[in-house]
Design a protein around this motif. Structure first.
Motif, PDB file in Angstrom:
ATOM      1  N   ALA A  71      -4.430  -5.948  -2.718  1.00  0.00           N
ATOM      2  CA  ALA A  71      -4.696  -5.502  -2.279  1.00  0.00           C
ATOM      3  C   ALA A  71      -3.281  -5.955  -0.661  1.00  0.00           C
ATOM      4  O   ALA A  71      -2.956  -4.919  -0.062  1.00  0.00           O
ATOM      5  N   GLU A  72      -3.207  -7.762  -0.381  1.00  0.00           N
ATOM      6  CA  GLU A  72      -2.828  -7.625   0.468  1.00  0.00           C
ATOM      7  C   GLU A  72      -1.442  -7.622   0.118  1.00  0.00           C
ATOM      8  O   GLU A  72      -0.612  -7.355   0.547  1.00  0.00           O
ATOM      9  N   ALA A  73      -0.820  -7.891  -1.147  1.00  0.00           N
ATOM     10  CA  ALA A  73       0.334  -7.644  -1.266  1.00  0.00           C
ATOM     11  C   ALA A  73       0.896  -6.266  -1.234  1.00  0.00           C
ATOM     12  O   ALA A  73       1.483  -5.717  -0.679  1.00  0.00           O
ATOM     13  N   VAL A  74      -0.482  -5.350  -1.560  1.00  0.00           N
ATOM     14  CA  VAL A  74       0.384  -3.243  -1.778  1.00  0.00           C
ATOM     15  C   VAL A  74       0.650  -2.988  -0.072  1.00  0.00           C
ATOM     16  O   VAL A  74       1.774  -3.003  -0.071  1.00  0.00           O
ATOM     17  N   GLU A  75      -0.312  -3.661   0.814  1.00  0.00           N
ATOM     18  CA  GLU A  75      -0.234  -3.828   1.991  1.00  0.00           C
ATOM     19  C   GLU A  75       1.518  -4.250   2.646  1.00  0.00           C
ATOM     20  O   GLU A  75       2.165  -3.433   3.245  1.00  0.00           O
ATOM     21  N   ALA A  76       1.178  -5.652   2.524  1.00  0.00           N
ATOM     22  CA  ALA A  76       2.981  -6.065   3.274  1.00  0.00           C
ATOM     23  C   ALA A  76       4.402  -5.363   2.931  1.00  0.00           C
ATOM     24  O   ALA A  76       4.986  -5.358   2.991  1.00  0.00           O
ATOM     25  N   PHE A  77       3.822  -5.220   1.064  1.00  0.00           N
ATOM     26  CA  PHE A  77       5.097  -4.723   0.080  1.00  0.00           C
ATOM     27  C   PHE A  77       5.513  -3.464   0.964  1.00  0.00           C
ATOM     28  O   PHE A  77       6.675  -2.991   1.548  1.00  0.00           O
ATOM     29  N   ARG A  78       3.918  -2.070   1.871  1.00  0.00           N
ATOM     30  CA  ARG A  78       4.818  -1.241   2.167  1.00  0.00           C
ATOM     31  C   ARG A  78       5.082  -1.820   3.352  1.00  0.00           C
ATOM     32  O   ARG A  78       6.362  -0.871   4.214  1.00  0.00           O
ATOM     33  N   LYS A  79       5.520  -2.676   3.996  1.00  0.00           N
ATOM     34  CA  LYS A  79       5.527  -3.101   5.819  1.00  0.00           C
ATOM     35  C   LYS A  79       6.943  -3.517   5.617  1.00  0.00           C
ATOM     36  O   LYS A  79       8.189  -3.809   6.390  1.00  0.00           O
TER      37      LYS A  79
END
Length: 209
Positions: free
Chosen positions: A42-50
């Protein structure tokens, strides 16, 4: 290094010491830079988006969201995203799931010192890389009939130690039907009994405990 901006990397793994180890391998390389870290899918998806990294280094087994699910979400949002799987899982089915989700590279954690840097450069250049032993496992089983969803469900229950009678009751099947499914499982996995079936299925990543 061929010049130009360094390759921007996102590291995703639930173990801080492993992320530190990756950082130590990458730090001396002038053509690479780490722009972020995440400890689960979940953190990976958010970090990728940012951050929109050039290449994401992704573990598979993580809390909250698996690596395969994170790859799927990332690729849905950014179809050209480049992801390299870093894992301890050698099974052909795990590799196939990751590759089908959109991973461009598949490495075992035991091979990182030899393979990581070249694989990052290869994937960043738009190519794919899978360790030869993993590619061989995929090729070895490619022509085999896959287990059905029902067969995998039964095998999961066998791995949990459940007897045929209980499996039949929980799945609303007859015991004879369960036994028929087990015979099909044994034939597809080329094994003779329940223990061998579970062992092979775990090794290949068909099921997990």
């Amino acid at each position: 290094m061929t010049g130009g901006a360094p390759i921007r990397l996102l590291i995703v793994d639930d173990h801080a010491m492993f992320r530190e180890g990756i950082t130590a391998i990458i730090a001396p390389e002038a053509d690479m830079t780490i722009i972020g870290e995440a400890s689960n899918g979940a953190e990976a998806v958010e970090a990728f988006r940012k951050l929109r990294p050039d290449v994401t280094l992704m573990d598979l087994q993580m809390p909250e969201m698996s690596g395969v699910d994170a790859i799927t979400e990332i690729r849905a949002a950014a179809p050209t995203a480049r992801v390299i799987v870093l894992t301890t899982l050698e099974g052909d089915m795990q590799a196939m799931r990751a590759l089908k989700a959109g991973a461009a590279g598949y490495l075992l954690k035991s091979s990182l010192r030899r393979e990581l840097l070249d694989t990052i450069r290869t994937v960043h250049a738009g190519k794919r890389f899978v360790l030869p032993q993993i590619a061989q496992e995929i090729a070895l089983h490619a022509a085999e009939d896959p287990l059905t969803a029902r067969e995998i469900a039964i095998l999961d229950m066998v791995a949990a130690g459940k007897a045929n009678k209980l499996i039949a009751w929980e799945l609303s099947l007859s015991e004879d039907t369960v036994k028929s499914h087990l015979r099909s499982i044994y034939a597809k996995l080329d094994v003779n009994d329940r223990t061998q079936a579970v062992t092979v299925a775990l090794r290949r990543g068909i099921i997990s405990l």
